[in-house]
Design an enzyme around this catalytic site. Structure first.
Site, PDB file in Angstrom:
ATOM      1  N   ASN A 112      11.977  39.920  30.443  1.00  0.00           N
ATOM      2  CA  ASN A 112      12.829  38.486  30.751  1.00  0.00           C
ATOM      3  C   ASN A 112      13.578  38.981  32.092  1.00  0.00           C
ATOM      4  O   ASN A 112      13.734  38.104  32.747  1.00  0.00           O
ATOM      5  CB  ASN A 112      13.819  38.135  29.751  1.00  0.00           C
ATOM      6  CG  ASN A 112      14.572  39.145  29.024  1.00  0.00           C
ATOM      7  OD1 ASN A 112      13.994  39.899  28.379  1.00  0.00           O
ATOM      8  ND2 ASN A 112      15.854  38.784  29.164  1.00  0.00           N
ATOM      9  N   THR A 156      15.377  20.043   6.859  1.00  0.00           N
ATOM     10  CA  THR A 156      15.022  18.755   7.522  1.00  0.00           C
ATOM     11  C   THR A 156      14.532  19.157   8.936  1.00  0.00           C
ATOM     12  O   THR A 156      15.370  19.672   9.584  1.00  0.00           O
ATOM     13  CB  THR A 156      15.855  17.648   7.332  1.00  0.00           C
ATOM     14  OG1 THR A 156      16.197  17.377   6.220  1.00  0.00           O
ATOM     15  CG2 THR A 156      15.133  16.328   8.050  1.00  0.00           C
ATOM     16  N   GLY A 164      14.007  30.690  20.023  1.00  0.00           N
ATOM     17  CA  GLY A 164      13.110  32.004  20.303  1.00  0.00           C
ATOM     18  C   GLY A 164      13.989  33.013  19.417  1.00  0.00           C
ATOM     19  O   GLY A 164      13.498  33.797  18.608  1.00  0.00           O
ATOM     20  N   THR A 165      15.392  33.028  19.416  1.00  0.00           N
ATOM     21  CA  THR A 165      16.026  33.936  18.738  1.00  0.00           C
ATOM     22  C   THR A 165      15.900  33.880  17.291  1.00  0.00           C
ATOM     23  O   THR A 165      15.605  34.914  16.658  1.00  0.00           O
ATOM     24  CB  THR A 165      17.612  33.882  19.332  1.00  0.00           C
ATOM     25  OG1 THR A 165      17.833  33.924  20.712  1.00  0.00           O
ATOM     26  CG2 THR A 165      18.320  34.768  18.389  1.00  0.00           C
ATOM     27  N   CYS A 191      27.960  39.527  30.255  1.00  0.00           N
ATOM     28  CA  CYS A 191      29.263  39.606  29.731  1.00  0.00           C
ATOM     29  C   CYS A 191      29.189  39.837  28.232  1.00  0.00           C
ATOM     30  O   CYS A 191      28.718  39.114  27.590  1.00  0.00           O
ATOM     31  CB  CYS A 191      29.913  38.289  30.269  1.00  0.00           C
ATOM     32  SG  CYS A 191      31.899  38.159  29.816  1.00  0.00           S
ATOM     33  N   GLN A 220       8.692  34.962  26.994  1.00  0.00           N
ATOM     34  CA  GLN A 220       8.552  34.766  28.668  1.00  0.00           C
ATOM     35  C   GLN A 220       7.067  34.399  28.957  1.00  0.00           C
ATOM     36  O   GLN A 220       6.878  33.618  29.972  1.00  0.00           O
ATOM     37  CB  GLN A 220       9.117  35.876  29.322  1.00  0.00           C
ATOM     38  CG  GLN A 220      10.493  36.082  29.208  1.00  0.00           C
ATOM     39  CD  GLN A 220      11.398  34.942  30.085  1.00  0.00           C
ATOM     40  OE1 GLN A 220      10.583  34.398  30.922  1.00  0.00           O
ATOM     41  NE2 GLN A 220      12.624  34.735  29.758  1.00  0.00           N
ATOM     42  N   SER A 242       9.714  29.556  22.783  1.00  0.00           N
ATOM     43  CA  SER A 242      10.908  28.868  22.940  1.00  0.00           C
ATOM     44  C   SER A 242      10.654  27.680  23.937  1.00  0.00           C
ATOM     45  O   SER A 242      10.213  27.852  25.286  1.00  0.00           O
ATOM     46  CB  SER A 242      11.885  29.624  23.543  1.00  0.00           C
ATOM     47  OG  SER A 242      13.268  29.062  23.551  1.00  0.00           O
ATOM     48  N   ALA A 243      10.793  26.358  23.393  1.00  0.00           N
ATOM     49  CA  ALA A 243      10.470  25.218  24.272  1.00  0.00           C
ATOM     50  C   ALA A 243      11.295  25.167  25.373  1.00  0.00           C
ATOM     51  O   ALA A 243      10.822  24.781  26.698  1.00  0.00           O
ATOM     52  CB  ALA A 243      10.729  24.003  23.462  1.00  0.00           C
ATOM     53  N   HIS A 244      12.375  25.561  25.568  1.00  0.00           N
ATOM     54  CA  HIS A 244      13.215  25.537  26.837  1.00  0.00           C
ATOM     55  C   HIS A 244      12.733  26.436  28.239  1.00  0.00           C
ATOM     56  O   HIS A 244      12.939  26.105  29.372  1.00  0.00           O
ATOM     57  CB  HIS A 244      14.460  25.741  26.577  1.00  0.00           C
ATOM     58  CG  HIS A 244      14.995  26.957  26.459  1.00  0.00           C
ATOM     59  ND1 HIS A 244      15.515  27.761  27.515  1.00  0.00           N
ATOM     60  CD2 HIS A 244      15.418  27.910  25.363  1.00  0.00           C
ATOM     61  CE1 HIS A 244      16.241  28.984  26.862  1.00  0.00           C
ATOM     62  NE2 HIS A 244      15.802  28.877  25.355  1.00  0.00           N
TER      63      HIS A 244
HETATM   64  N1  PLP Z   1      13.249  36.661  24.305  1.00  0.00           N
HETATM   65  C1  PLP Z   1      13.373  36.813  25.445  1.00  0.00           C
HETATM   66  C2  PLP Z   1      12.335  37.596  26.325  1.00  0.00           C
HETATM   67  C3  PLP Z   1      14.161  35.977  26.225  1.00  0.00           C
HETATM   68  O1  PLP Z   1      13.725  35.644  27.609  1.00  0.00           O
HETATM   69  C4  PLP Z   1      14.937  34.925  25.559  1.00  0.00           C
HETATM   70  C5  PLP Z   1      15.557  33.822  26.207  1.00  0.00           C
HETATM   71  O2  PLP Z   1      15.730  33.945  27.440  1.00  0.00           O
HETATM   72  C6  PLP Z   1      14.674  34.952  24.284  1.00  0.00           C
HETATM   73  C7  PLP Z   1      13.945  36.031  23.622  1.00  0.00           C
HETATM   74  C8  PLP Z   1      15.726  34.091  23.249  1.00  0.00           C
HETATM   75  O3  PLP Z   1      15.146  32.756  23.270  1.00  0.00           O
HETATM   76  P1  PLP Z   1      16.155  31.364  22.943  1.00  0.00           P
HETATM   77  O4  PLP Z   1      17.174  31.271  24.084  1.00  0.00           O
HETATM   78  O5  PLP Z   1      15.404  30.246  22.590  1.00  0.00           O
HETATM   79  O6  PLP Z   1      16.984  31.981  21.708  1.00  0.00           O
END
Ligand code: PLP
Length: 370
Positions: free
Chosen positions: A140, A226, A59-60, A318, A168, A188-190
């Site tokens: 989040n 790739t 996602g980042t 942290c 989210q 973000s898949a996770h």
């Molecule tokens: N944006 C939000 C609102 C998130 O909660 C998160 C991850 O928790 C991210 C971006 C970043 O996603 P990723 O962990 O896939 O880099």
């Protein structure tokens, strides 16, 4: 955890189906078909067409691509101003800070007591040089949902590109980028019980932004490299399951959240429950133990809960080796002590009512009011 059905879908793509989608031979073509099918499924998260989806490594990364891609494209047109909010995820804030150090101007909008943006402040912040508005959909840490349809309307009136970090909300809420008016959004898949290490950026057809990675022609020339076919297949399976089970999961999370709120209120009356009013995600609950009634620290609380098998997040992070209070809670107007004494519960597919009861019992034992 990764849904076992997602793992099963991915496994063959690490072994017998190991073709490279750019290869002409049959193994390559098999991988290409799997990748494009995955894109079509992931596009459902945004009610988009597959051509509007670019796979990324997280996602980042999708957020970095969206913001820097627009900014680099627009700077040549004399536009050098971004509007965002103080409650964004660090993926957005740190990207904006980096661009600021490189000559861009950034407005960080204040948020209200529930981390939502005020659209009056947004209107006031717009200048003829504004190229991008980037404001998250659901927060989040707090779970509150921003008025993104209204924000999109304002952006569109002023011909400004609107990106929303939908990590989210994606999959948890029904998102139609077209009817909401989003130009760019990311997932973000996770967050959907899919694999870590894969995300996606929705780029509305017609929105122009600079190429992200230079090299080959993968991802329509937008992100060279790739493709990770196995993770894309896993992302698609997670999407398929989440979309199919969304209604059931939403009801489950809503009732778990309600139960948690009621039991917490009954057992620990002076807590602050965030984002109780207005739209919020059903799977996130943020709770503070205000310094007026409690003397405790989120980290200690978190460790004590962890020792009893309960995993929550704290309202601090942290940063460079020291514990910093959450920027979101500070932006919401809470003092450092309260921000520090905040924990966030999040529910997944496997959370049970019994776990909620145990959590409240353990918390009531650990937390003592003054
Ligand atoms: N944006 C939000 C609102 C998130 O909660 C998160 C991850 O928790 C991210 C971006 C970043 O996603 P990723 O962990 O896939 O880099």
């Amino acid at each position: 955890m990764v849904d076992p059905r997602v793992l099963d879908a991915m496994l063959p793509y690490f072994s017998e189906k190991f073709g490279n989608p750019s290869s002409i031979h049959r193994y390559g073509q098999e991988a290409k078909v799997a990748l494009e099918n995955a894109r079509e499924t992931v596009a459902q998260l945004f009610a988009a067409s597959p051509a509007e989806i670019v796979f990324t490594g997280s996602g980042t990364e999708a957020i970095n691509f969206a913001i820097k891609g627009v900014v680099l494209h627009q700077i040549a047109r004399g536009k050098d101003h971004i509007i965002t909010s103080k409650a964004e995820h660090h993926a957005v804030l740190k990207t904006c800070e980096y661009l600021e150090m490189n000559g861009m101007h950034v407005t960080y909008l204040d948020v209200d007591r529930d981390a939502r943006v005020d659209t009056v402040l947004l209107r006031q912040a717009i200048t003829p040089r504004t190229s991008l508005i980037t404001i998250m959909h659901a927060n989040n840490e707090i779970g509150s949902v921003n008025p993104i349809r209204k924000i999109a309307e304002i952006a569109s009136e002023q011909e400004i590109i609107f990106h929303s970090d939908t990590v989210q909300s994606c999959g948890k809420m029904e998102i139609s980028c077209r009817s909401l008016g989003l130009d760019l959004a990311n997932a973000s898949a996770h967050k959907l019980h899919g694999p870590k290490g894969i995300g996606a950026l929705f780029i509305r057809q017609g929105v122009e932004l600079e190429q992200w990675c230079h090299g080959g022609l993968q991802e329509r020339g937008r992100r060279a490299g790739t493709e990770n076919v196995a993770l894309a297949v896993g992302f698609a399976k997670a999407t398929e399951l989440y979309v199919r089970e969304r209604e059931h999961l939403s009801m489950l999370f809503t009732s778990l959240k309600q139960m948690l709120i009621e039991q917490l209120r009954r057992n620990i009356p002076h807590i602050i429950i965030h984002a109780e009013n207005g739209e919020s995600l059903p799977n996130i609950l943020s709770v503070s133990f205000p310094s007026s009634h409690f003397t405790l620290n989120g980290e200690t609380l978190l460790i004590n809960l962890d020792l009893r098998g309960i995993s929550v997040s704290s309202g601090s992070a942290c940063t460079s080796g020291s514990i910093e209070p959450s920027h979101v809670l500070l932006a919401m107007g809470y003092d450092e002590q309260t921000a520090d004494a905040t924990i966030r519960f999040s529910f997944g597919k496997n959370t049970t009512e019994k776990e909620i009861r145990t959590t409240v019992n353990v918390l009531s034992e650990i937390v003592r009011e003054k």
